[in-house]
Write an enzyme that holds these catalytic residues in place. Structure first.
Site, PDB file in Angstrom:
ATOM      1  N   LYS A 111      50.010 -46.065   7.047  1.00 16.48           N
ATOM      2  CA  LYS A 111      49.827 -45.005   6.044  1.00 16.48           C
ATOM      3  C   LYS A 111      48.369 -44.602   5.898  1.00 16.48           C
ATOM      4  O   LYS A 111      48.063 -43.445   5.643  1.00 16.48           O
ATOM      5  CB  LYS A 111      50.393 -45.448   4.691  1.00 16.48           C
ATOM      6  N   LYS A 194      59.566 -44.034  11.955  1.00 19.82           N
ATOM      7  CA  LYS A 194      60.744 -44.158  11.080  1.00 19.82           C
ATOM      8  C   LYS A 194      60.975 -42.871  10.279  1.00 19.82           C
ATOM      9  O   LYS A 194      60.021 -42.140   9.988  1.00 19.82           O
ATOM     10  CB  LYS A 194      60.625 -45.385  10.176  1.00 19.82           C
ATOM     11  N   LYS A 197      60.380 -40.147   3.782  1.00 16.95           N
ATOM     12  CA  LYS A 197      60.308 -39.060   2.801  1.00 16.95           C
ATOM     13  C   LYS A 197      58.988 -38.319   2.912  1.00 16.95           C
ATOM     14  O   LYS A 197      58.891 -37.150   2.594  1.00 16.95           O
ATOM     15  CB  LYS A 197      60.399 -39.623   1.369  1.00 16.95           C
TER      16      LYS A 197
END
Ligand code: AQP
Length: 333
Positions: A111, A194, A197
């Site tokens: 991230k 993956k 959202k």
């Protein structure tokens, strides 16, 4: 009867990966267990969220969970920020977990990317808050997708170090409950990433509230490779997009990938995609319709979340107060 805890971030609308990797497992585990499910809004703000959107998404995802089969009269369903015990215990865990442990978390590395200097410190200590979420309830069973297994190992390390440092056996060991067959659903645009959202491309995921035309269009455009589908799952290893579509199909049809390939192997992707579209639409139509119905009454959703928070706090507050006493903090007046 085991105590189960799991959570989902209201950073967007839950998608098929959340459903197959976590939510359907949560629904099944309600039977015969004490289950606690949380909309983890404190986790969500580790990355900036538009305040109004965050509030709306918290309610919509609560409605979604109920539409998927979480029964708020049986399970405890609430939002994390309503129960202050999570943040209190997370601070203690910030002081127990080691910097080096957190530096090795792959989700943080993914991230933060190349811009580590610019991400929030909350994102770095995210796994400590996750450990607190679980351990504030002395929950021992945690149903998650396998992207979370490293965080659960860390939660166990934190629990052990706390027990060691304060000469206690206060925190129990946590057992991850990962459903291997559907452990990780990948992006429809890139089979090595993956489904998420926060992916900037809405085409990369199927949101649980997508309408039928959107679902059909996303699956039609899902990335594939030029070869025919193989006749055996082992031959999917080097073909991430094919493996992902076969995996999603198998999970929804409740069959093995080998069975999917028995029917669709040695052919192009067209027929598999058509059948997959039907499967997804059949699964998601009732969920979408019920979500929209429930989300239309936000007062009712807020009442459900508040009632859940009261029940959650009744369990977590005494546990966290005891952790504070063990650490040497003065008792609350
Ligand atoms: N792609 C996935 N496949 C299988 N399981 C998944 N989960 C998430 N993505 C997949 C599981 O869903 C639960 C809730 O996840 P989360 O909302 O807490 O956060 P996440 O894992 O970070 O999911 P996202 O969609 O990628 O959210 P953002 O983009 O906000 O970070 C977890 O049990 C997770 O394992």
């Amino acid at each position: 009867m085991a105590r189960i805890f799991s959570g989902i971030q209201p950073t967007g609308i839950a998608h098929l990966g959340n459903y197959l990797g976590a939510i359907q497992n949560w629904v099944a585990l309600q039977e015969g267990n004490e289950s606690i499910y949380c909309l983890v809004d404190l986790h969500a703000i580790t990355v900036w969220q538009d305040p109004e959107a965050l509030r709306a998404q918290t309610r919509t995802n609560a409605a979604l969970l109920i539409a998927c089969g979480i029964d708020p009269d049986h399970s405890i369903l609430f939002h994390q920020s309503a129960v202050h015990a999570h943040a209190r215990l997370a601070w203690i865990f910030n002081c127990v977990a080691r910097f080096g442990w957190l530096s090795r978390m792959t989700q943080f590395k993914d991230k933060a990317g190349k811009d580590r200097e610019a991400v929030s410190t909350g994102l770095f200590v995210y796994p400590n808050l996750m450990a607190a979420d679980i351990l504030a309830y002395h929950a021992t069973e945690v149903p998650v997708g396998d992207d979370q297994s490293q965080h659960l190992e860390l939660a166990n390390d934190i629990a052990q170090k706390f027990n060691h440092d304060y000469r206690t056996e206060f925190f129990p060991a946590i057992h991850p409950r990962i459903m291997n067959s559907t452990a990780r659903i990948m992006s429809l645009r890139d089979g090595t990433k993956k489904m998420s959202k926060s992916d900037t491309s809405d085409q990369s995921r199927i949101n649980l509230t997508d309408d039928n035309d959107t679902i059909a269009q996303k699956i039609r455009r899902a990335k594939t490779d030029p070869a025919d589908l193989p006749d055996h799952p082992e031959k999917l290893e080097t073909r991430p997009e094919a493996r992902n579509l076969v995996g999603i199909f198998a999970a929804l049809a409740n069959v093995s990938p080998a069975e999917v390939l028995r029917e669709h192997g040695n052919q192009g992707f067209g027929h598999l995609k058509e059948r997959l579209t039907e499967l997804v639409i059949t699964k998601l139509t009732p969920i979408r319709e019920e979500t929209l119905r429930l989300a239309g009454d936000s007062t009712h959703i807020d009442q459900i979340l508040q009632a859940g928070a009261v029940r959650a706090a009744a369990i977590a507050n005494p546990i966290v107060a005891q952790a504070e006493r063990l650490v040497g903090l003065l008792p609350a007046a």
